[in-house]
Structures are given as C-alpha cells and as structure tokens.
Design a protein around this motif. Structure first.
Motif, PDB file in Angstrom:
ATOM      1  N   LEU A   1      84.455  28.929 -17.030  1.00 25.47           N
ATOM      2  CA  LEU A   1      82.989  28.932 -17.069  1.00 25.47           C
ATOM      3  C   LEU A   1      82.473  29.264 -18.471  1.00 25.47           C
ATOM      4  CD1 LEU A   1      82.166  30.677 -13.669  1.00 25.47           C
ATOM      5  CD2 LEU A   1      81.699  28.290 -14.302  1.00 25.47           C
ATOM      6  N   ARG A   2      83.140  30.192 -19.115  1.00 26.06           N
ATOM      7  CA  ARG A   2      82.729  30.537 -20.474  1.00 26.06           C
ATOM      8  C   ARG A   2      82.914  29.353 -21.424  1.00 26.06           C
ATOM      9  NH1 ARG A   2      85.303  36.683 -20.865  1.00 26.06           N
ATOM     10  NH2 ARG A   2      83.501  37.724 -19.844  1.00 26.06           N
ATOM     11  N   ASP A   3      84.023  28.637 -21.226  1.00 24.99           N
ATOM     12  CA  ASP A   3      84.252  27.457 -22.054  1.00 24.99           C
ATOM     13  C   ASP A   3      83.189  26.403 -21.787  1.00 24.99           C
ATOM     14  OD1 ASP A   3      86.455  28.668 -23.119  1.00 24.99           O
ATOM     15  OD2 ASP A   3      87.893  27.675 -21.784  1.00 24.99           O
ATOM     16  N   ASP A   4      82.835  26.249 -20.492  1.00 25.22           N
ATOM     17  CA  ASP A   4      81.795  25.283 -20.153  1.00 25.22           C
ATOM     18  C   ASP A   4      80.448  25.652 -20.790  1.00 25.22           C
ATOM     19  OD1 ASP A   4      83.629  23.905 -18.673  1.00 25.22           O
ATOM     20  OD2 ASP A   4      82.989  24.714 -16.731  1.00 25.22           O
ATOM     21  N   ILE A   5      80.138  26.947 -20.743  1.00 25.97           N
ATOM     22  CA  ILE A   5      78.871  27.419 -21.336  1.00 25.97           C
ATOM     23  C   ILE A   5      78.858  27.150 -22.833  1.00 25.97           C
ATOM     24  CG2 ILE A   5      77.502  29.468 -21.871  1.00 25.97           C
ATOM     25  CD1 ILE A   5      78.305  30.563 -19.122  1.00 25.97           C
ATOM     26  N   ASP A   6      79.963  27.433 -23.500  1.00 28.36           N
ATOM     27  CA  ASP A   6      80.037  27.181 -24.945  1.00 28.36           C
ATOM     28  C   ASP A   6      79.877  25.708 -25.250  1.00 28.36           C
ATOM     29  OD1 ASP A   6      80.417  29.862 -25.370  1.00 28.36           O
ATOM     30  OD2 ASP A   6      82.610  29.739 -25.519  1.00 28.36           O
ATOM     31  N   GLU A   7      80.535  24.880 -24.404  1.00 29.55           N
ATOM     32  CA  GLU A   7      80.451  23.437 -24.615  1.00 29.55           C
ATOM     33  C   GLU A   7      79.021  22.943 -24.406  1.00 29.55           C
ATOM     34  OE1 GLU A   7      82.404  19.285 -22.855  1.00 29.55           O
ATOM     35  OE2 GLU A   7      83.197  21.236 -22.252  1.00 29.55           O
ATOM     36  N   LEU A   8      78.375  23.451 -23.346  1.00 30.48           N
ATOM     37  CA  LEU A   8      76.984  23.063 -23.093  1.00 30.48           C
ATOM     38  C   LEU A   8      76.049  23.560 -24.207  1.00 30.48           C
ATOM     39  CD1 LEU A   8      76.836  23.736 -19.246  1.00 30.48           C
ATOM     40  CD2 LEU A   8      76.767  21.498 -20.379  1.00 30.48           C
ATOM     41  N   SER A   9      76.294  24.782 -24.678  1.00 34.26           N
ATOM     42  CA  SER A   9      75.465  25.337 -25.759  1.00 34.26           C
ATOM     43  C   SER A   9      75.599  24.481 -27.008  1.00 34.26           C
ATOM     44  CB  SER A   9      75.876  26.777 -26.063  1.00 34.26           C
ATOM     45  OG  SER A   9      75.623  27.618 -24.948  1.00 34.26           O
ATOM     46  N   SER A  10      76.840  24.071 -27.296  1.00 32.37           N
ATOM     47  CA  SER A  10      77.044  23.213 -28.466  1.00 32.37           C
ATOM     48  C   SER A  10      76.313  21.885 -28.289  1.00 32.37           C
ATOM     49  CB  SER A  10      78.550  22.958 -28.676  1.00 32.37           C
ATOM     50  OG  SER A  10      79.222  24.181 -28.929  1.00 32.37           O
ATOM     51  N   ALA A  11      76.377  21.326 -27.061  1.00 35.08           N
ATOM     52  CA  ALA A  11      75.678  20.071 -26.807  1.00 35.08           C
ATOM     53  C   ALA A  11      74.167  20.249 -26.949  1.00 35.08           C
ATOM     54  CB  ALA A  11      76.041  19.554 -25.424  1.00 35.08           C
ATOM     55  N   ILE A  12      73.675  21.384 -26.418  1.00 31.63           N
ATOM     56  CA  ILE A  12      72.236  21.665 -26.525  1.00 31.63           C
ATOM     57  C   ILE A  12      71.825  21.783 -27.982  1.00 31.63           C
ATOM     58  CG2 ILE A  12      70.466  23.405 -26.085  1.00 31.63           C
ATOM     59  CD1 ILE A  12      71.837  23.923 -23.394  1.00 31.63           C
ATOM     60  N   ASP A  13      72.651  22.522 -28.770  1.00 28.76           N
ATOM     61  CA  ASP A  13      72.326  22.673 -30.189  1.00 28.76           C
ATOM     62  C   ASP A  13      72.332  21.325 -30.891  1.00 28.76           C
ATOM     63  OD1 ASP A  13      72.090  25.387 -29.879  1.00 28.76           O
ATOM     64  OD2 ASP A  13      74.134  25.845 -30.548  1.00 28.76           O
ATOM     65  N   ALA A  14      73.275  20.501 -30.532  1.00 29.03           N
ATOM     66  CA  ALA A  14      73.346  19.175 -31.145  1.00 29.03           C
ATOM     67  C   ALA A  14      72.114  18.349 -30.790  1.00 29.03           C
ATOM     68  CB  ALA A  14      74.625  18.460 -30.709  1.00 29.03           C
ATOM     69  N   HIS A  15      71.729  18.412 -29.505  1.00 31.41           N
ATOM     70  CA  HIS A  15      70.551  17.659 -29.087  1.00 31.41           C
ATOM     71  C   HIS A  15      69.266  18.243 -29.701  1.00 31.41           C
ATOM     72  CE1 HIS A  15      73.339  15.934 -26.113  1.00 31.41           C
ATOM     73  NE2 HIS A  15      72.439  14.941 -26.003  1.00 31.41           N
ATOM     74  N   LYS A  16      69.252  19.592 -29.863  1.00 34.47           N
ATOM     75  CA  LYS A  16      68.089  20.200 -30.536  1.00 34.47           C
ATOM     76  C   LYS A  16      67.979  19.678 -31.960  1.00 34.47           C
ATOM     77  CE  LYS A  16      67.499  24.617 -28.108  1.00 34.47           C
ATOM     78  NZ  LYS A  16      67.583  26.099 -28.257  1.00 34.47           N
ATOM     79  N   ALA A  17      69.114  19.597 -32.639  1.00 33.51           N
ATOM     80  CA  ALA A  17      69.102  19.082 -33.998  1.00 33.51           C
ATOM     81  C   ALA A  17      68.604  17.645 -34.024  1.00 33.51           C
ATOM     82  CB  ALA A  17      70.495  19.186 -34.615  1.00 33.51           C
ATOM     83  N   ILE A  18      69.108  16.851 -33.033  1.00 30.25           N
ATOM     84  CA  ILE A  18      68.649  15.461 -32.950  1.00 30.25           C
ATOM     85  C   ILE A  18      67.154  15.409 -32.672  1.00 30.25           C
ATOM     86  CG2 ILE A  18      68.842  13.336 -31.624  1.00 30.25           C
ATOM     87  CD1 ILE A  18      71.787  14.006 -31.161  1.00 30.25           C
ATOM     88  N   LEU A  19      66.674  16.274 -31.708  1.00 25.03           N
ATOM     89  CA  LEU A  19      65.246  16.303 -31.366  1.00 25.03           C
ATOM     90  C   LEU A  19      64.410  16.724 -32.561  1.00 25.03           C
ATOM     91  CD1 LEU A  19      62.975  16.086 -29.294  1.00 25.03           C
ATOM     92  CD2 LEU A  19      63.467  18.452 -28.632  1.00 25.03           C
ATOM     93  N   GLN A  20      64.878  17.760 -33.282  1.00 24.87           N
ATOM     94  CA  GLN A  20      64.123  18.217 -34.448  1.00 24.87           C
ATOM     95  C   GLN A  20      64.064  17.132 -35.512  1.00 24.87           C
ATOM     96  OE1 GLN A  20      62.393  21.177 -34.668  1.00 24.87           O
ATOM     97  NE2 GLN A  20      61.552  20.093 -36.429  1.00 24.87           N
ATOM     98  N   ASP A  21      65.182  16.423 -35.656  1.00 17.66           N
ATOM     99  CA  ASP A  21      65.190  15.322 -36.617  1.00 17.66           C
ATOM    100  C   ASP A  21      64.204  14.240 -36.212  1.00 17.66           C
ATOM    101  OD1 ASP A  21      66.452  13.805 -38.906  1.00 17.66           O
ATOM    102  OD2 ASP A  21      66.931  12.451 -37.237  1.00 17.66           O
ATOM    103  N   LEU A  22      64.158  13.950 -34.897  1.00 17.70           N
ATOM    104  CA  LEU A  22      63.210  12.959 -34.413  1.00 17.70           C
ATOM    105  C   LEU A  22      61.771  13.414 -34.620  1.00 17.70           C
ATOM    106  CD1 LEU A  22      64.995  11.879 -31.098  1.00 17.70           C
ATOM    107  CD2 LEU A  22      64.793  10.538 -33.202  1.00 17.70           C
ATOM    108  N   LEU A  23      61.509  14.714 -34.378  1.00 11.09           N
ATOM    109  CA  LEU A  23      60.161  15.258 -34.588  1.00 11.09           C
ATOM    110  C   LEU A  23      59.769  15.169 -36.058  1.00 11.09           C
ATOM    111  CD1 LEU A  23      60.296  18.419 -32.275  1.00 11.09           C
ATOM    112  CD2 LEU A  23      58.994  16.314 -31.867  1.00 11.09           C
TER     113      LEU A  23
END
Length: 445
Positions: free
Chosen positions: A13-35
């Motif tokens: 579960l901890r690994d899954d959370i880290d993986e999801l957090s990394s994906a979220i951060d990546a998507h945030k970066a993509i979203l911020q770039d789009l903004l």
C-alpha cells in the motif's frame, strides 16, 4: 507467522501511495504547464486585440499616472472604486503595473477620523507603496485627528511636500489640533492649501493658530488660504518671516466677495508676515489700509510680479492719495496688476487713485498686464483711463476693463455716448498692438 501477510500488505500500500503521489505530481506539473501556456496564449491574444497591451510598461504606468493628475486639491481616496486601488482588480497586468509604479501611491485623501482599523491599515499600506518618493496628502474633516492619523503624520511627515486641509466646522467647537502643525509633520511641506467649508461662511480663527501652522512649514513656497478670517483680538506680538514663500493666495482668485461669503479670506495676516521671496500675491478681501500694505512691502522688499486685490467698502477712502504711489514704487518688478471693486463702491470711481498713479510710466515700469473689474461702467473715468493708457502705450501689452452683473442688475456693457473720442483712442491703441478688452467675456472692444 500471521503477521507477515499484514506487513506485506502495508508495504504494498505504501508503494502504491508513492506511485500515485508521483503520478499526481507529474500530472500537476503537466496541468501547471498547461495553465501557464494558456495564460501566455491569452496574453499574446490580448497583445493583438488590446492596443494598450502592446505599449511598453513605462508608457502604461504613465497613463495610469495621468488619471490621478486631474486636480492637485482633489486627491484619490483609499477606496476600491478609486484609482489606483481600482487598477488592482482589473487584471493581472494592470495590478502588476500599479504595484510597480510608486508614484501612483504618492497622493492620498484621508479622513481625519477614519472608521475602524482596516481604514488606517489601508492608508499605511498605500503610503508604503510610494517607496521613498515625496508625498501629497489631503486631510478632510474637523482635524481633531485620530491617533492612527497622527501616527501616519509622524512617520511620513518628513516626506510630505503638498498638504491640503479641507476643514468642516459642522458640530465642531475647536477644529484645530495644533500637534499636526509642529515639527516634523510639516518640515518638508512646500505647498499648503486650506479651505474652510461652513454654512456660516467662514472660520474666525485665532491669528496665533495660523501663524503656528505657517511657522511649522519653513520650506513653504506656495500657500492658499480660502475662507479664513481672524477673531477680533489683539494681534500676536511675534511676527513671522517665510523666506521661501513665492506665492500667497488669500481667498479664491478672481472671486470678489464680501466678508463672510464663501471664497473670501482676510488679508490681516500680512501685518505679521515678512515675505522676501514673494512673486505672486492674491487678496480677495483687502481689509488693511494702504499704509499697512506699504509697511508690509517695505519690510519684505519682495520681487513681486503679480498682484491681485479686491477693494473693500470701508477702505475706499483710505486707498487714496500718495500712499498708493509709494506702495507701487516698492514693487518695480510687477508685471501684472488685477483690481476688483465691490458693488457697494459703485457711487464713485474706486480705481481713480490707481489710474492717476499709473499715469506716470515711472511707476511700475515693467507693468505689462492691467485689469480693472468695476461694478458698472458708470463708475469709470474713461478720459483718465485713456490718458493713462496713452502714457504707457510703448510698454503695456494688455488692458482689460471687465463688468459683471450683481444682484440681478444688468449694467450696460457699452462706453458712454459722449466717449466717442475715448473709443477712437482705445481702438487706435489696439491697432498699434495693445490688447484691449472692455465689457464681459463675450463683448470685446
């Protein structure tokens, strides 16, 4: 060992959370770039659609500054719908421009009794945005100042160059708080504007209060006091010299009013002033004698260039004789003279001593602009005027004789029928180059 599966699940579960957090951060970066890309695209679109957006920031900020330069005596208020506060809420670009232009925040109109701490905090923030630039401040109200206003005056007084006091006397027994007239609050003030608004028409203050105000402003170069009078009491024994004062206006320029009417001011304060740098003097109520005015000019020896005076009823007989000539001989630098006479002086030629004195070109040799404002044409000695103008034909550039309606009386704007020779002489002077205006604004000679 039953705990091993549980530990394995926790680890996964901890690994899954880290993986999801990394994906979220990546998507945030993509979203911020789009903004950011959308913002940049909007700015480029505005650049093509909005002409102002294509201007350099320096020019845009200058345009903002022009909004606040409508009147030196009507400064912007710290309100959301008043510039420059209004600029902050239009768009990001305007907010950036407004906050990047300290000069926008150098002028402010404040209430003497602000309501609540938010107002005081906003005024302080406003002045902080001005950086280290000189300040212009208008205070409105009774001038029984709240502590927060006094604190601001103490903090920013050394940078205060222009001060306007709009005094309201409604329900106020004592409108002045003398601590605002003390150092260092006014030590840098160069322009002082005082306007008293009252249903009774004027504030009869103590002469010592006015002198205390002026004494606290040693760098004063321009002073306007409108609708201010003095109590009938012995004058203070201590006089005041203002070595930097170049322009003094007591009353509203060009408004001949009687005592107590809005716009008037008493010239009695001249009895206690010495003004060696004075170039412009406007007196809407000449309530001192010619001998007292002579004494003021004698001790001041000012390089006076412009003089405007309104003659009062009770002084008509005093402003006669040789003292008028003596006064003028003390100010040979004068280039502009503007004289008003009130309607109560309509039975005689109030300007006769001035006309006779000015008939000699040796008096006021640099005079270029002369204006008389009589109550009616019937009070003027046209032959005397003609003789005076003829003697100054080579030096006087402009002469005006303006009439005005009072109390509904419609005075004729024409010269007397028997003045045909005078009319012909005036027209000849006009043809020779002198600008002559007789009548009202629309009725030229």
């Amino acid at each position: 060992m039953p705990q091993k599966p549980q530990s394995s699940a926790i680890s996964k579960l901890r690994d899954d959370i880290d993986e999801l957090s990394s994906a979220i951060d990546a998507h945030k970066a993509i979203l911020q770039d789009l903004l950011n890309r959308r913002r940049d695209a909007r700015q480029r679109l505005n650049f093509y659609l909005d002409p102002m957006a294509r201007l350099p920031l320096e020019i845009q900020s200058h345009i903002f500054l022009l909004v606040d330069e409508d009147s030196e005596d009507c400064l912007p208020k710290p309100a959301p719908d008043s510039p420059p506060m209004l600029f902050l809420s239009v768009c990001r670009l305007w907010r950036y421009i407004a906050l990047s232009a300290p000069k926008l925040w150098t002028q402010i109109q404040m209430e003497s009794l602000p309501r609540g701490s938010d107002y005081s905090a906003l005024c302080k923030l406003w002045l902080e945005r001005a950086g280290n630039l000189p300040l212009s401040l208008a205070l409105c109200g009774s001038l029984k100042l709240e502590g927060s206003v006094l604190d601001l005056l103490a903090s920013y007084g050394p940078r205060l160059e222009h001060l306007a006091l709009h005094v309201s006397l409604k329900g106020v027994q004592r409108p002045w708080e003398l601590q605002i007239f003390e150092e260092p609050a006014l030590s840098s003030v160069k322009t002082l504007f005082i306007e008293v608004a009252d249903s009774d028409g004027a504030y009869y203050g103590n002469m010592a209060e006015w002198l205390q105000l002026l004494r606290a402003a040693p760098q004063l170069s321009r002073c306007i006091m409108s609708n201010t009078f003095y109590n009938y009491e012995p004058l203070p024994s201590q006089s005041l010299a203002l070595p930097s004062l170049e322009s003094l206006t007591l009353g509203k320029r060009g408004v001949p009013n009687m005592r107590g009417d809005a716009g008037s001011s008493s010239s009695t304060i001249l009895l206690l002033l010495t003004l060696p740098a004075l170039k412009t003097l406007t007196l809407s109520e000449l309530d001192i004698t010619d001998e007292e005015f002579f004494a003021f000019l004698s001790r001041s020896s000012p390089p006076l260039e412009s003089l405007e005076m309104t003659l009062m009823y009770h002084l008509e007989e005093l402003w006669l004789g040789p003292t008028v000539s003596e006064c003028f001989r003390l100010i040979p630098t004068l280039t502009s003279l503007d004289l008003f006479a009130l309607p109560g002086l309509a039975t005689t030629d109030s300007f006769l001593p001035f006309i006779e004195t000015l008939a000699s070109p040796e008096v006021l040799p640099n005079l270029r602009d002369l204006k008389f404002h009589p109550p009616s044409p019937a009070t003027i000695d046209y032959a005397g005027v003609m003789a005076m103008l003829t003697s100054r034909a080579t030096s006087l550039e402009r002469f005006e004789l303006r009439f005005k309606e009072y109390a509904g009386t419609d005075y004729t704007r024409e010269l007397p029928a028997e003045g045909s020779e005078v009319r012909a002489g005036l027209r000849q002077l006009s043809r020779n180059g002198m600008i002559i205006h007789i009548g009202d604004r629309e009725n030229l000679l």
